[in-house]
Design an enzyme around this catalytic site. Structure first.
Site, mmCIF file in Angstrom:
data_model
loop_
_atom_site.group_PDB
_atom_site.id
_atom_site.type_symbol
_atom_site.label_atom_id
_atom_site.label_comp_id
_atom_site.label_asym_id
_atom_site.label_seq_id
_atom_site.Cartn_x
_atom_site.Cartn_y
_atom_site.Cartn_z
ATOM 1 N N ASP A 1 -50.185 5.972 -104.182
ATOM 2 C CA ASP A 1 -51.266 6.943 -104.344
ATOM 3 C C ASP A 1 -52.607 6.336 -103.955
ATOM 4 O O ASP A 1 -52.841 5.144 -104.173
ATOM 5 C CB ASP A 1 -51.307 7.396 -105.811
ATOM 6 C CG ASP A 1 -52.203 8.610 -106.019
ATOM 7 O OD1 ASP A 1 -52.428 9.368 -105.050
ATOM 8 O OD2 ASP A 1 -52.684 8.796 -107.149
ATOM 9 N N HIS B 1 -53.636 7.364 -94.551
ATOM 10 C CA HIS B 1 -52.173 7.355 -94.451
ATOM 11 C C HIS B 1 -51.697 6.243 -93.511
ATOM 12 O O HIS B 1 -50.695 5.572 -93.797
ATOM 13 C CB HIS B 1 -51.676 8.710 -93.955
ATOM 14 C CG HIS B 1 -51.946 9.839 -94.907
ATOM 15 N ND1 HIS B 1 -51.688 9.744 -96.249
ATOM 16 C CD2 HIS B 1 -52.448 11.091 -94.694
ATOM 17 C CE1 HIS B 1 -52.020 10.887 -96.843
ATOM 18 N NE2 HIS B 1 -52.484 11.708 -95.924
ATOM 19 N N LEU C 1 -32.705 -6.464 -99.036
ATOM 20 C CA LEU C 1 -33.420 -5.457 -99.817
ATOM 21 C C LEU C 1 -32.865 -4.066 -99.541
ATOM 22 O O LEU C 1 -32.679 -3.672 -98.395
ATOM 23 C CB LEU C 1 -34.909 -5.495 -99.465
ATOM 24 C CG LEU C 1 -35.788 -4.476 -100.186
ATOM 25 C CD1 LEU C 1 -35.899 -4.820 -101.669
ATOM 26 C CD2 LEU C 1 -37.169 -4.414 -99.538
#
Length: 246
Positions: A26, A43, A137
């Site tokens: 956020d 973004h 991962l």
């Protein structure tokens, strides 16, 4: 001794490290606004933070990383911003695929896919296929995801099984719900981080995060990096997880 979560398919931290970290990314818009830039710039800078966090995660003992990329409610945003986000998604999937494969990362996407264009769907499928054998991962990105919708879909699937006579309603338990969630193959998150100082979980992993530790970082997502992630985990490691026990 490691504490165990009461929810099915979950596990606790190992040697003080969380196994599964979920992040609500956020603050992109506020980061851009503070600099007099369009939201798109926030973004794009945020995408750089994704790379930084993905690369830092294995060294911090994280085996599973789930990022909230685009919620089912985000379609309410201006069409121009949605178009920019979709363009950025295309760019990320194309540009990062080789890097993810190089680092042995396995990428998967959760969320409803019915609103994405065919070219985006093809890029997602290619990325999942090309990284599917990754044993490092386990990276999950939530796109067009809403936890309430996910739970509703699970309830519908269970109702169909009951109607078909393959499931006794009296035996329905947490494991039955869990196996119909999009995260069915993942351990529940040990810690959920939200950046930008906001303190809510915004319809993200409501079922899965029932016993997650919550860490709210004041850092806006485009400024978030591996050190900030390490700091959040240091906070997490000060917690004593009881899972309802003493």
């Amino acid at each position: 001794m490691t504490a165990q979560s009461p929810l099915s398919g979950t596990r606790g931290p190992s040697d003080g490290h969380p196994l599964h970290v979920a992040i609500i990314m956020d603050g992109n818009g506020r980061w851009a606004r503070a600099r007099g830039l369009p939201r798109t710039a926030g973004h794009r800078k945020g995408a750089e933070s994704v790379r930084a966090v993905v690369e830092a995660s294995p060294g911090l003992g994280i085996t599973h990383l789930t990022l909230f990329g685009f919620s089912s409610e985000n379609w309410k945003r201006p069409q121009s911003e949605i178009s920019d986000l979709m363009s950025l998604l295309r760019f990320y999937l194309k540009s990062e695929l080789r890097n993810l494969a190089k680092h042995n990362v396995c990428l998967r996407v959760i969320g409803r896919r019915d609103r994405f264009s065919q070219d985006v769907l093809d890029l997602i499928a290619e990325a999942e296929h090309e990284t599917g054998q990754g044993t490092g991962l386990q990276l999950t990105i939530a796109l067009n995801y809403g936890s309430r919708l996910e739970i509703v879909d699970a309830v519908k699937d269970i109702a169909r099984e009951v109607a078909a006579g393959t499931l006794d309603p009296e035996t329905i338990g947490e494991a039955d719900v869990n196996r119909h969630l999009t995260t069915r193959d993942l351990p529940d998150p040990d810690v959920l981080i939200r950046t930008s100082g906001e303190q809510r979980i915004s319809n993200f992993l409501l079922w899965q995060a029932a016993y997650a530790e919550l860490v709210f970082s004041p850092v806006l997502w485009p400024d978030f990096n591996g050190q900030h992630l390490a700091d959040a985990l240091a906070d997490y490691r000060t917690r004593e997880r009881r899972f309802g026990g003493v």
